[in-house]
Design a protein around this motif. Structure first.
Motif, short mmCIF file in Angstrom:
data_model
loop_
_atom_site.label_atom_id
_atom_site.label_comp_id
_atom_site.label_asym_id
_atom_site.label_seq_id
_atom_site.Cartn_x
_atom_site.Cartn_y
_atom_site.Cartn_z
N GLN A 59 -7.71 -53.16 1.48
CA GLN A 59 -8.13 -54.29 2.30
C GLN A 59 -8.60 -53.75 3.66
OE1 GLN A 59 -4.74 -56.98 2.31
NE2 GLN A 59 -5.56 -58.04 0.54
N TYR A 60 -9.86 -53.41 3.72
CA TYR A 60 -10.42 -52.79 4.91
C TYR A 60 -10.81 -53.85 5.96
CZ TYR A 60 -10.63 -48.19 2.74
OH TYR A 60 -10.29 -46.98 2.17
N THR A 61 -10.88 -53.38 7.20
CA THR A 61 -11.38 -54.17 8.33
C THR A 61 -12.60 -53.48 8.90
OG1 THR A 61 -9.15 -54.93 8.91
CG2 THR A 61 -10.84 -55.12 10.60
N VAL A 62 -13.66 -54.25 9.14
CA VAL A 62 -14.88 -53.71 9.74
C VAL A 62 -15.14 -54.43 11.06
CG1 VAL A 62 -17.36 -53.37 9.48
CG2 VAL A 62 -15.86 -53.14 7.50
N LEU A 63 -15.31 -53.68 12.14
CA LEU A 63 -15.58 -54.23 13.46
C LEU A 63 -16.89 -53.65 13.99
CD1 LEU A 63 -12.03 -53.83 15.10
CD2 LEU A 63 -12.99 -55.88 14.04
N ALA A 64 -17.63 -54.48 14.73
CA ALA A 64 -18.89 -54.03 15.32
C ALA A 64 -18.94 -54.45 16.78
CB ALA A 64 -20.08 -54.62 14.56
N SER A 65 -19.38 -53.53 17.64
CA SER A 65 -19.53 -53.80 19.08
C SER A 65 -20.88 -53.26 19.53
CB SER A 65 -18.42 -53.12 19.88
OG SER A 65 -17.15 -53.52 19.45
N ALA A 66 -21.51 -53.98 20.45
CA ALA A 66 -22.80 -53.53 20.98
C ALA A 66 -22.93 -54.02 22.41
CB ALA A 66 -23.96 -54.06 20.13
N ASP A 67 -23.75 -53.35 23.18
CA ASP A 67 -23.99 -53.76 24.56
C ASP A 67 -24.54 -55.18 24.59
OD1 ASP A 67 -23.13 -51.34 25.52
OD2 ASP A 67 -25.17 -50.52 25.78
N GLY A 73 -16.16 -58.98 13.65
CA GLY A 73 -15.54 -58.22 12.57
C GLY A 73 -15.24 -59.08 11.38
N PHE A 74 -14.77 -58.43 10.30
CA PHE A 74 -14.40 -59.18 9.10
C PHE A 74 -13.23 -58.48 8.41
CE2 PHE A 74 -14.49 -60.71 4.75
CZ PHE A 74 -14.71 -62.07 4.94
N PHE A 75 -12.30 -59.31 7.92
CA PHE A 75 -11.14 -58.86 7.15
C PHE A 75 -10.73 -59.99 6.21
CE2 PHE A 75 -6.59 -59.16 6.48
CZ PHE A 75 -6.29 -57.90 5.96
N PRO A 76 -10.34 -59.71 4.98
CA PRO A 76 -10.30 -58.39 4.35
C PRO A 76 -11.59 -58.05 3.63
CG PRO A 76 -9.23 -60.00 2.93
CD PRO A 76 -9.69 -60.75 4.15
N VAL A 77 -11.98 -56.79 3.71
CA VAL A 77 -13.09 -56.28 2.91
C VAL A 77 -12.44 -55.57 1.72
CG1 VAL A 77 -15.10 -54.77 2.86
CG2 VAL A 77 -14.49 -55.99 4.98
N ASN A 78 -12.35 -56.26 0.60
CA ASN A 78 -11.66 -55.73 -0.57
C ASN A 78 -12.62 -54.84 -1.37
OD1 ASN A 78 -9.07 -57.15 -0.32
ND2 ASN A 78 -10.30 -58.98 -0.63
N VAL A 79 -12.32 -53.55 -1.41
CA VAL A 79 -13.24 -52.60 -2.03
C VAL A 79 -12.83 -52.28 -3.46
CG1 VAL A 79 -13.76 -51.58 0.22
CG2 VAL A 79 -11.97 -50.56 -1.22
N SER A 80 -13.80 -51.76 -4.21
CA SER A 80 -13.59 -51.36 -5.60
C SER A 80 -14.57 -50.23 -5.92
CB SER A 80 -13.83 -52.54 -6.54
OG SER A 80 -13.93 -52.11 -7.89
N PRO A 81 -14.17 -49.26 -6.74
CA PRO A 81 -15.09 -48.19 -7.13
C PRO A 81 -16.20 -48.69 -8.05
CG PRO A 81 -13.01 -47.96 -8.29
CD PRO A 81 -12.80 -49.04 -7.28
N LYS A 82 -16.08 -49.92 -8.54
CA LYS A 82 -17.06 -50.45 -9.50
C LYS A 82 -18.28 -51.06 -8.83
CE LYS A 82 -13.50 -51.48 -12.98
NZ LYS A 82 -12.88 -52.54 -13.81
N ILE A 83 -18.16 -51.43 -7.54
CA ILE A 83 -19.28 -52.09 -6.86
C ILE A 83 -19.40 -51.57 -5.43
CG2 ILE A 83 -19.07 -54.23 -8.19
CD1 ILE A 83 -17.71 -55.46 -5.72
N VAL A 84 -20.57 -51.77 -4.85
CA VAL A 84 -20.76 -51.55 -3.42
C VAL A 84 -20.41 -52.87 -2.73
CG1 VAL A 84 -22.40 -51.04 -1.58
CG2 VAL A 84 -22.56 -49.84 -3.77
N ARG A 85 -19.39 -52.85 -1.85
CA ARG A 85 -18.93 -54.08 -1.21
C ARG A 85 -19.76 -54.36 0.04
NH1 ARG A 85 -16.79 -58.13 -3.16
NH2 ARG A 85 -15.10 -56.90 -4.11
N PRO A 86 -20.55 -55.46 0.06
CA PRO A 86 -21.33 -55.78 1.26
C PRO A 86 -20.49 -56.49 2.31
CG PRO A 86 -21.78 -57.39 -0.45
CD PRO A 86 -20.82 -56.39 -1.05
N VAL A 87 -20.82 -56.25 3.56
CA VAL A 87 -20.22 -56.95 4.69
C VAL A 87 -21.37 -57.44 5.57
CG1 VAL A 87 -18.76 -56.76 6.73
CG2 VAL A 87 -18.15 -55.52 4.65
N PHE A 88 -21.30 -58.70 5.98
CA PHE A 88 -22.34 -59.29 6.81
C PHE A 88 -21.72 -59.70 8.14
CE2 PHE A 88 -23.41 -59.95 2.40
CZ PHE A 88 -24.74 -59.56 2.33
N LEU A 89 -22.28 -59.18 9.24
CA LEU A 89 -21.76 -59.49 10.56
C LEU A 89 -22.88 -59.99 11.47
CD1 LEU A 89 -19.44 -56.38 11.15
CD2 LEU A 89 -18.79 -58.65 10.30
#
Length: 308
Positions: A59-67, A73-89
């Motif tokens: 259950q990954y967390t992805v955070l983004a910061s910019a000037d 950010g988004f949580f949970p990013v549930n990953v699997s070796p079977k697919i590429v897990r997309p995250v939209f921020l």
């Protein structure tokens, strides 16, 4: 150890991918609270390989910061070796302004919304004046209306959508004003039956004692499809319908959080001092929808960098 991949997609407040030269600080943390990546990247998309633990560590967390942008950010990013897990921020500008569609653009985007703005106005000119007055004087309230109506359009009840049951806004009653976090609308009474059916099917939760947070309310139900930015429909069945109608008064709003305790503690209590921000709702609802792979949340406005 097996691995998985996360594809991070970065958008701005106009719902477009950020520029290729824009620099963003990305942080990826696994379910064990270990930072696995933290660095500056450029561009709208970034692919990263992560460990697959086959347990809560996935259950990954992805955070983004910019000037000049609000952290996201988004949580949970549930990953699997079977697919590429997309995250939209969505990176909203720190200093921002609303960019509303013109009424002609609104007519092309959603004739149903034009119809609602026209109900009770008398003629097209007065309906146009209503819309322009909201844009000029009450931008946050208009954004709230568009957030909720767009979401209501996409919430399918057993027989139709929530939006299909709305009939006429409450425009001039001081006890039921349009605000930046809610509005009031007269609706067909069948809406209550349909929401109760959706509740029985597990699509909505019922709020106990709705009159505590919604004065005069008789019942209230909240969508539970997403982790954030779900629509809540509150009914005021004891209010007298306009002459010649048998409508029910409805108070729609969108909560930041799905969990009722989080809603009460983190929204309602601070809300005594500041109302729910429609810009935050806009971003949360868009992100939640993209993560859930449902039709894109596309209200007839966007959020741009403020001039000056």
């Amino acid at each position: 150890m097996a691995t998985a991949k996360i594809l991070i997609n970065l958008y701005d407040g106009t719902r477009q991918l950020i520029a290729a030269e824009r620099e963003v600080l990305l942080t990826i943390t696994d379910g064990n609270k270990q930072v696995v990546f933290r660095d500056f990247v450029k561009g709208p998309a970034f692919l990263w390989k992560v460990k697959f633990f086959d347990n809560f560590g996935d259950q990954y967390t992805v955070l983004a910061s910019a000037d000049n942008a609000i952290d996201v950010g988004f949580f949970p990013v549930n990953v699997s070796p079977k697919i590429v897990r997309p995250v939209f921020l969505m990176l909203l500008p720190e200093k921002s302004e609303f960019s509303f569609s013109s009424r002609s653009e609104l007519r092309q985007h959603s004739p149903r919304l034009v119809e609602l703005f026209s109900q009770g106005a008398g003629d097209a000119a007065k309906a146009q004046e209503r819309y322009e007055d909201l844009m000029e004087d009450s931008g946050p309230s208009l954004a709230c209306v568009f957030n909720i109506l767009t979401a209501a359009r996409d919430i399918h009840l057993p027989q139709s959508t929530i939006l299909d049951y709305f009939r006429q806004f409450v425009w001039s009653d001081k006890d039921f004003p349009m605000k930046q976090d809610r509005f009031y609308v007269w609706a067909e009474p069948e809406l209550l039956n349909q929401v109760k059916l959706a509740h029985a099917q597990g699509a909505f939760s019922e709020e106990p004692n709705p009159g505590i947070l919604h004065k005069g309310a008789t019942c209230s139900y909240k969508q539970i499809q997403f982790g954030e930015a779900n629509v809540q429909i509150t009914f005021h069945e004891n209010n007298t319908s306009p002459a010649g109608t048998n409508w029910v008064l409805v108070e729609p709003d969108i909560d930041y959080f799905r969990d009722m305790a989080a809603h009460t503690l983190l929204e309602v209590v601070p809300g005594f001092f500041s109302l729910t921000d429609p810009k935050t709702v806009y971003a949360l609802r868009w992100i939640a929808g993209r993560q859930a792979n449902v039709p894109e949340f596309n209200p007839p406005y966007s959020i741009r960098q403020a001039a000056g």
